[in-house]
Each structure stands twice: as C-alpha cells, then as structure tokens.
Design an enzyme around this catalytic site. Structure first.
Site: not given
Length: 338
Positions: A14, A60, A92, A271-272
């Site tokens: 960007t 990206s 990104d 882990t989430q």
C-alpha cells in the site's frame, strides 16, 4: 562521522500505491517521486538510502516462499555495502515475511526492518511517512541486528508479530513478547530478552514451497475433516486448538493424528488464543494429543510456526530432527520453558 547507508528493498504494498478508477494500484516510480517531495527524508540527521524497486511490484497477498527467497538473496547480495536494510511490504502478509526472513538469515549482523503502511504515502493522513522515516532512522542509529517489524511507533521482533487490525494504524501486535523499541518523543530501547545469535558470516538458508495444512479446532469437528487435511502430499499440519492446547478426545480424531505422526507428518499444536502458550500436560484432552504424536508449539504465532516449518522442511532434515527443532528457540520465536 560518515553517514550510515540503508538499502531499501521496495517489494510493493500500500505504501507506494497510487489511486486509480479501479482503486489503489502499484505504479513503478511513484514511491520515489513522493519521497523526493518530502524534505524530512533528506535532512542531515537522516541516513543515506537507496531504493531498489522490485519488478513487478507485488500486492502482499500474492507473496510466496519464492519471494521470501528473493528478498533474502537480495539482502545477501548487498550485505557488505550497506549498514542496514528496510523492506517495504504490504501489511497482509508482512508478519509472514518477517518471520520467514528471521529463519533464513542466520548470523545476522545488521538490522533488517520490515515496514509499510495502511494508507498510501501520497494520500492525506498516510502512516507511511512516519513508518518509513522511523524505520530508516532506527536502522541507522538504534540498530538491533535481527529481523524486526516497525509499525505505529513500535519495533517488534518480526517472528513474534501478527496482523491484529484490518484497517487501523495499530495494525500489528506481538502478543507474547514486548516491543524491542518504542519511538515516542524519545526513542527507547526496551529490556526485551534478546534472540539467540550465532557468530560468523551471514548464512542465507533456502526456503522452498512446502505442503503444510492449518486446521482450526471447532466444536463438532469430525475426523473426516482432519483426514482430508492430512492427505498426501502434506508434510506438516498446524492444529489450532483450544486454550492451553486442548482438543476433543474423539477416538477417530486422535487416531487420524496418530497415523499421521506415524507416517512422518509433523503435527504442531498452537493455541487459538491471542496470547499465552500451549501446555499439553495441563489437561487430559491436551495430554491425549501428546500421546498421539502432536508437538507443542509453545507461544509461537501461526506465522512463525508456518514459516519455521517451511524453513526446516526445506533443509532435508529427518522428521525427528524437525520435531525437536520445532520446540527449540532458534531465532527468538518462542519463550523457552523455565
């Protein structure tokens, strides 16, 4: 005193885009023209810098392991000629690239800072100006010899970052490690634990595309879903589990993981949760994963885990060596157990 010289690898993103009828697009030479109009980049306190624009300029979202290799080789080719490096990159996949470079560049003795912006440099209220200005200044005057990511006045260890906000200026977070540096009225280095660092010449390790799956555990997930992810030619699987590393104790589900491990597929448990670390010995559900051959990923981000797997799988190592290395702190990507 001779001015420092910084090499800027402009990959796209960007920061250098121009407005068009179809939206923002990358335009060759546009970034350089904008910087020429901004006197703050040419003040005597600033380092000299050279911009190398990549062809073609990339969004990206299109970044691949081959592009990580290109960036790493570019740094290697100019390593002796510059005091530091700034990589301009779209947001990104910025955390993926920063993580990948951290593993590829061994014995790094100069700063490599990845940065970009949420608003193009040419637009009103762009964050690109302050991000790039600070990245150049910090690389020259406050060098930290590892791959880092600068955004919104903070310098983070690259392999600890994740994109945390889609459209805010505070776009990146480092959930399990404080920033290395903050740029306020004064620039302050923080007492963040250093990354492991070797001695000797810079080594650029190759990365090649690897078939890696990522599965997020959810209530009711079936063994069939996991089985499909584990089909050949998958070499590794990242399992995003609950809490400290828990998953269903469904026998068919665990059997799929065990069979995958027996076939030499590396399965890593993350882990989430946004922060914290995996401890598969804390609950029976996590312990069942360990017995099925799943490796704990400690407090690594998904980005660091994925790129670390790419790096290790590209080195032609045996499966057991890769499994052990995934639990080792190679470049500061995880917090070792006390």
């Amino acid at each position: 005193m001779q001015k420092k010289s910084i090499y800027v690898a402009y990959t796209g993103g960007t920061i250098g885009m121009q407005r068009s009828e179809q939206g923002y697009i990358p335009v060759s030479g546009h970034l350089q023209r904008q910087l020429a109009l901004m006197p703050e980049f040419h003040r005597p306190e600033m380092p000299d810098f050279t911009i190398h624009e990549y062809t073609p300029l990339m969004d990206s979202s299109d970044m691949t392991p081959e592009d990580w290799q290109h960036i790493a080789e570019d740094i290697k080719a100019h390593y002796d000629d510059y005091d530091g490096f700034v990589i301009l990159h779209g947001t990104d996949t910025m955390a993926y690239t920063a993580s990948a470079l951290s593993f590829m560049l061994e014995n790094l003795g100069k700063p490599v800072i990845v940065t970009g912006s949420q608003i193009p440099l040419a637009e009103l209220r762009s964050d690109g100006q302050i991000n790039l200005l600070n990245a150049l200044y910090v690389a020259a005057n406050y060098p930290i010899n590892e791959v880092t990511l600068f955004f919104n006045n903070r310098l983070y260890r690259g392999n600890r970052t994740t994109k945390a906000h889609a459209d805010g200026f505070d776009a990146f977070a480092s959930p399990n490690l404080p920033p290395l540096l903050e740029a306020g009225i004064h620039i302050r280095r923080l007492n963040t634990p250093p990354a492991p660092h070797g001695e000797g010449e810079l080594i650029v390790h190759p990365i090649t595309p690897q078939p890696i799956g990522v599965v997020t555990i959810y209530p009711g997930i079936s063994a069939d879903v996991v089985r499909n992810f584990l089909r050949q030619p998958v070499k590794a699987l990242i399992l995003r589990s609950y809490g400290v590393g828990n998953a269903p104790q469904n026998k068919a589900f665990l059997q799929e993981l065990q069979e995958a491990s027996d076939r030499g597929i590396v399965v890593v448990n993350l882990t989430q949760c946004m922060s914290g670390k995996v401890n598969m010995g804390g609950y029976a559900t996590g312990n069942a994963l360990a017995h099925a051959g799943v490796i704990g990923g400690a407090d690594m981000t998904v980005e660091a885990t994925l790129t670390k797997l790419h790096y290790l799988l590209s080195q032609e190592l045996d499966t057991e060596t890769i499994r052990k290395a995934m639990s080792q702190n190679l470049r500061g990507e995880l917090t070792p157990d006390d």
